[in-house]
Design an enzyme around this catalytic site. Structure first.
Site, PDB file in Angstrom:
ATOM      1  N   HIS A   1     -10.698   1.012   1.836  1.00  0.00           N
ATOM      2  CA  HIS A   1     -10.571   2.130   2.775  1.00  0.00           C
ATOM      3  C   HIS A   1     -11.891   2.193   3.517  1.00  0.00           C
ATOM      4  O   HIS A   1     -12.926   2.530   2.944  1.00  0.00           O
ATOM      5  CB  HIS A   1     -10.308   3.429   2.001  1.00  0.00           C
ATOM      6  CG  HIS A   1     -10.337   4.654   2.864  1.00  0.00           C
ATOM      7  ND1 HIS A   1      -9.188   5.272   3.305  1.00  0.00           N
ATOM      8  CD2 HIS A   1     -11.365   5.392   3.357  1.00  0.00           C
ATOM      9  CE1 HIS A   1      -9.509   6.327   4.031  1.00  0.00           C
ATOM     10  NE2 HIS A   1     -10.828   6.424   4.080  1.00  0.00           N
TER      11      HIS A   1
ATOM     12  N   HIS B   1       0.838  -1.207   0.000  1.00  0.00           N
ATOM     13  CA  HIS B   1       0.000   0.000   0.000  1.00  0.00           C
ATOM     14  C   HIS B   1       0.870   1.253   0.000  1.00  0.00           C
ATOM     15  O   HIS B   1       1.338   1.701   1.043  1.00  0.00           O
ATOM     16  CB  HIS B   1      -0.885  -0.014   1.255  1.00  0.00           C
ATOM     17  CG  HIS B   1      -1.896   1.075   1.324  1.00  0.00           C
ATOM     18  ND1 HIS B   1      -2.990   1.003   2.150  1.00  0.00           N
ATOM     19  CD2 HIS B   1      -1.993   2.282   0.692  1.00  0.00           C
ATOM     20  CE1 HIS B   1      -3.716   2.102   2.021  1.00  0.00           C
ATOM     21  NE2 HIS B   1      -3.115   2.892   1.147  1.00  0.00           N
TER      22      HIS B   1
ATOM     23  N   ASP C   1       1.384   2.793   3.716  1.00  0.00           N
ATOM     24  CA  ASP C   1       0.460   3.830   3.233  1.00  0.00           C
ATOM     25  C   ASP C   1       1.260   5.096   2.920  1.00  0.00           C
ATOM     26  O   ASP C   1       0.833   6.216   3.222  1.00  0.00           O
ATOM     27  CB  ASP C   1      -0.639   4.113   4.256  1.00  0.00           C
ATOM     28  CG  ASP C   1      -1.785   4.953   3.690  1.00  0.00           C
ATOM     29  OD1 ASP C   1      -1.811   5.188   2.454  1.00  0.00           O
ATOM     30  OD2 ASP C   1      -2.636   5.395   4.477  1.00  0.00           O
TER      31      ASP C   1
ATOM     32  N   HIS D   1       1.435   5.259  -2.191  1.00  0.00           N
ATOM     33  CA  HIS D   1       0.955   6.251  -3.160  1.00  0.00           C
ATOM     34  C   HIS D   1       2.188   6.881  -3.801  1.00  0.00           C
ATOM     35  O   HIS D   1       2.981   7.534  -3.119  1.00  0.00           O
ATOM     36  CB  HIS D   1       0.118   7.314  -2.458  1.00  0.00           C
ATOM     37  CG  HIS D   1      -1.075   6.742  -1.748  1.00  0.00           C
ATOM     38  ND1 HIS D   1      -2.296   6.575  -2.359  1.00  0.00           N
ATOM     39  CD2 HIS D   1      -1.219   6.258  -0.491  1.00  0.00           C
ATOM     40  CE1 HIS D   1      -3.153   6.035  -1.501  1.00  0.00           C
ATOM     41  NE2 HIS D   1      -2.523   5.826  -0.361  1.00  0.00           N
ATOM     42  N   LEU D   2       2.348   6.675  -5.092  1.00  0.00           N
ATOM     43  CA  LEU D   2       3.520   7.202  -5.796  1.00  0.00           C
ATOM     44  C   LEU D   2       3.226   8.497  -6.547  1.00  0.00           C
ATOM     45  O   LEU D   2       4.143   9.110  -7.105  1.00  0.00           O
ATOM     46  CB  LEU D   2       4.092   6.151  -6.751  1.00  0.00           C
ATOM     47  CG  LEU D   2       4.647   4.886  -6.083  1.00  0.00           C
ATOM     48  CD1 LEU D   2       5.290   3.981  -7.123  1.00  0.00           C
ATOM     49  CD2 LEU D   2       5.635   5.223  -4.972  1.00  0.00           C
ATOM     50  N   ARG D   3       1.949   8.913  -6.587  1.00  0.00           N
ATOM     51  CA  ARG D   3       1.548  10.226  -7.127  1.00  0.00           C
ATOM     52  C   ARG D   3       1.874  10.419  -8.607  1.00  0.00           C
ATOM     53  O   ARG D   3       1.867  11.552  -9.091  1.00  0.00           O
ATOM     54  CB  ARG D   3       2.211  11.358  -6.333  1.00  0.00           C
ATOM     55  CG  ARG D   3       2.083  11.270  -4.830  1.00  0.00           C
ATOM     56  CD  ARG D   3       0.659  11.275  -4.362  1.00  0.00           C
ATOM     57  NE  ARG D   3       0.560  11.437  -2.913  1.00  0.00           N
ATOM     58  CZ  ARG D   3      -0.492  11.060  -2.191  1.00  0.00           C
ATOM     59  NH1 ARG D   3      -1.527  10.484  -2.787  1.00  0.00           N
ATOM     60  NH2 ARG D   3      -0.511  11.248  -0.894  1.00  0.00           N
TER      61      ARG D   3
ATOM     62  N   HIS E   1       3.494  14.337   0.398  1.00  0.00           N
ATOM     63  CA  HIS E   1       2.837  15.624   0.145  1.00  0.00           C
ATOM     64  C   HIS E   1       3.859  16.749   0.218  1.00  0.00           C
ATOM     65  O   HIS E   1       4.788  16.720   1.031  1.00  0.00           O
ATOM     66  CB  HIS E   1       1.736  15.898   1.166  1.00  0.00           C
ATOM     67  CG  HIS E   1       0.500  15.075   0.977  1.00  0.00           C
ATOM     68  ND1 HIS E   1      -0.308  15.197  -0.128  1.00  0.00           N
ATOM     69  CD2 HIS E   1      -0.064  14.113   1.756  1.00  0.00           C
ATOM     70  CE1 HIS E   1      -1.326  14.356  -0.029  1.00  0.00           C
ATOM     71  NE2 HIS E   1      -1.191  13.684   1.096  1.00  0.00           N
TER      72      HIS E   1
ATOM     73  N   ASN F   1      -5.615   9.706   7.453  1.00  0.00           N
ATOM     74  CA  ASN F   1      -6.929   9.095   7.467  1.00  0.00           C
ATOM     75  C   ASN F   1      -6.773   7.592   7.256  1.00  0.00           C
ATOM     76  O   ASN F   1      -6.315   7.180   6.187  1.00  0.00           O
ATOM     77  CB  ASN F   1      -7.804   9.685   6.359  1.00  0.00           C
ATOM     78  CG  ASN F   1      -9.229   9.193   6.399  1.00  0.00           C
ATOM     79  OD1 ASN F   1      -9.609   8.430   7.273  1.00  0.00           O
ATOM     80  ND2 ASN F   1     -10.038   9.619   5.434  1.00  0.00           N
TER      81      ASN F   1
END
Length: 449
Positions: free
Chosen positions: A180, A61, A306, A63-65, A310, A279
């Site tokens: 989620h 899990h 996760d 997030h590589l954006r 940012h 979250n």
């Protein structure tokens, strides 16, 4: 390329009940042998004394954006950060721009990953087009393109009929849906866990029940459909009890926990502000203890970062950064600052700190090393339907070499990730990856760092 011999290390391979002093021979990108004494000429010997040699770590899990948000992360920076953290493969979630809901985007991600020559990228397909929750993707086409998991992560699937259809389709294809779990009526756009810290700061609270009530509904759907579900970033005792009960009733359910949820509680937000906002939110100390118990008893199957990079603007650090700091705890925010806090992006980076935080569980004797490897390699491989998570002869040589006693300080300025949003800056950790190999190729060498 000459064969590589890892010598002097402790090999931990729970898939084969192997835990002891062995040598590992890598030839042509595969595990050629795992034996107690390998005598060969013309090999490259790597001294692994004092280290663990384990199947390559897998993060289910992240997030590589990429595509869409290069100011936060790219596939190149994310995969290199993963390798530095000891990961040989990471599952990249679909909330990119465009969303990974079509084969063309999946192929783009895989092509970019091949160019990096670092950790492997495992595409996660969206469940619904544009993460909109109303129109399912073409599941078979996404599998053919390379997807190995389905998730609208970051957004709950509110429509029970849509989720039921997804469970039917993924069951037919042999894959899982990662969820989620959030009832948005109950979470009420909460910025922090509903409790003492949210009250002290004057920000909106996010109730435990927002997670557990949705877990209850979705596990009932999973039992009915007979499909495989994976509960992302579980954070409450109630959710854990529901998972245990569902398994007793035959549900195919796995779940993950993040290092930030088992390492920190809600008080971290008093010092780290938006960099401790995620979250689901960090919960209270009793909840953290419940997560520890569930890690010990096997309820929690795997550790997932996760990883959510940012930029400072998204975290609203220019407006809020001065109000928080590691050396002091923030006072109550005025109404304007509380609203800004509520709109700061959720999430923290985790690829380069996950292993060090997870090793704390071993050093504190909460789990054994083999259990850690199971949670960070074997079980994620099973979830993602990968032929990985083992050092058996003939397996692809995805290997992580860990120095469990190497002490180091978390320094965000040295991250290979493009982002720095972490609540662990300055923390002293014990243990980290010193060598990461993918297909027999060294993609990270911490011995040179």
């Amino acid at each position: 390329m000459k064969p590589i011999l890892l010598r002097g290390g402790r090999v931990i391979d729970p898939a084969n009940a192997l835990d002891g002093q062995y040598e590992v021979l890598i030839r042509d990108g595969e595990i050629a042998a795992v034996e107690t004494n390998i005598n060969l000429q013309d090999v490259t010997v790597i001294d692994a004394r004092g280290c663990w040699i384990v199947p390559g770590l897998i993060d289910p899990h992240v997030h590589l954006r990429d595509p869409g948000f290069p100011e936060k992360e790219t596939i190149q920076t994310g995969l290199r950060a993963a390798a530095a953290g000891g990961f040989t493969a990471v599952a990249a979630m679909a909330n990119t721009s465009p969303v990974n809901d079509n084969p063309a985007t999946t192929r783009y991600m895989l092509e970019r990953a091949r160019e990096v020559h670092s950790a492997r990228l495992v595409p996660v397909s969206a469940v619904t087009h544009r993460l909109g929750g109303t129109e399912p993707v073409d599941f078979a086409a996404m599998v053919e393109a390379g997807a190995r998991l389905f998730s609208d992560d970051g957004i709950p699937i509110d429509d029970a009929m849509i989720l039921s259809r997804a469970l039917d389709e993924t069951k037919r294809l042999g894959y899982a849906v990662a969820l989620h779990e959030e009832d948005r009526v109950l979470s009420c756009n909460g910025a922090l866990n509903a409790g003492a810290v949210s009250k002290r700061l004057g920000v909106s609270g996010y109730a435990d029940s927002a997670e557990s009530q949705r877990v209850r509904r979705d596990l009932a759907l999973a039992i009915g459909a007979g499909g495989a579900v994976h509960v992302c970033h579980v954070s409450t005792p109630e959710s854990l009890d529901l998972i245990r009960a569902a398994r007793r009733h035959g549900a195919q359910v796995t779940c993950e926990v993040t290092p930030h949820h088992f390492s920190l509680d809600e008080n971290a937000a008093l010092s780290w502000g938006p960099n401790a906002k995620m979250n689901p939110p960090l919960r209270n100390r009793d909840d953290v203890e419940a997560l520890h118990a569930a890690i010990r008893d096997g309820t929690i199957d795997m550790i997932a970062t996760d990883h959510a990079p940012h930029d400072p603007k998204s975290k609203r650090m220019d407006e809020l950064g001065a109000l928080f700091g590691p050396q002091h705890q923030a006072a109550r925010l005025d109404q304007g600052d509380a609203e800004i806090f509520a709109h700061a992006a959720n999430g923290v980076v985790g690829l380069e700190t996950s292993l060090g935080l997870a090793l704390e569980l071993v050093h504190r004797s909460l789990i054994q090393p083999a259990r850690l490897v199971e949670m960070m390699s074997l079980n994620p491989a099973a979830l993602l339907r990968l032929e990985a998570g083992t050092l058996v002869e003939g397996a692809v040589a995805d290997i992580t070499v860990i120095d469990p006693n190497l002490e180091w300080t978390v320094a965000p300025g040295k991250f290979l990730s493009k982002s720095r949003n972490t609540p662990f800056a300055g923390m002293r950790l014990k243990g980290r990856a010193v060598l990461t190999m993918v297909g027999g190729e060294i993609v990270y060498d911490g011995r040179k760092a």
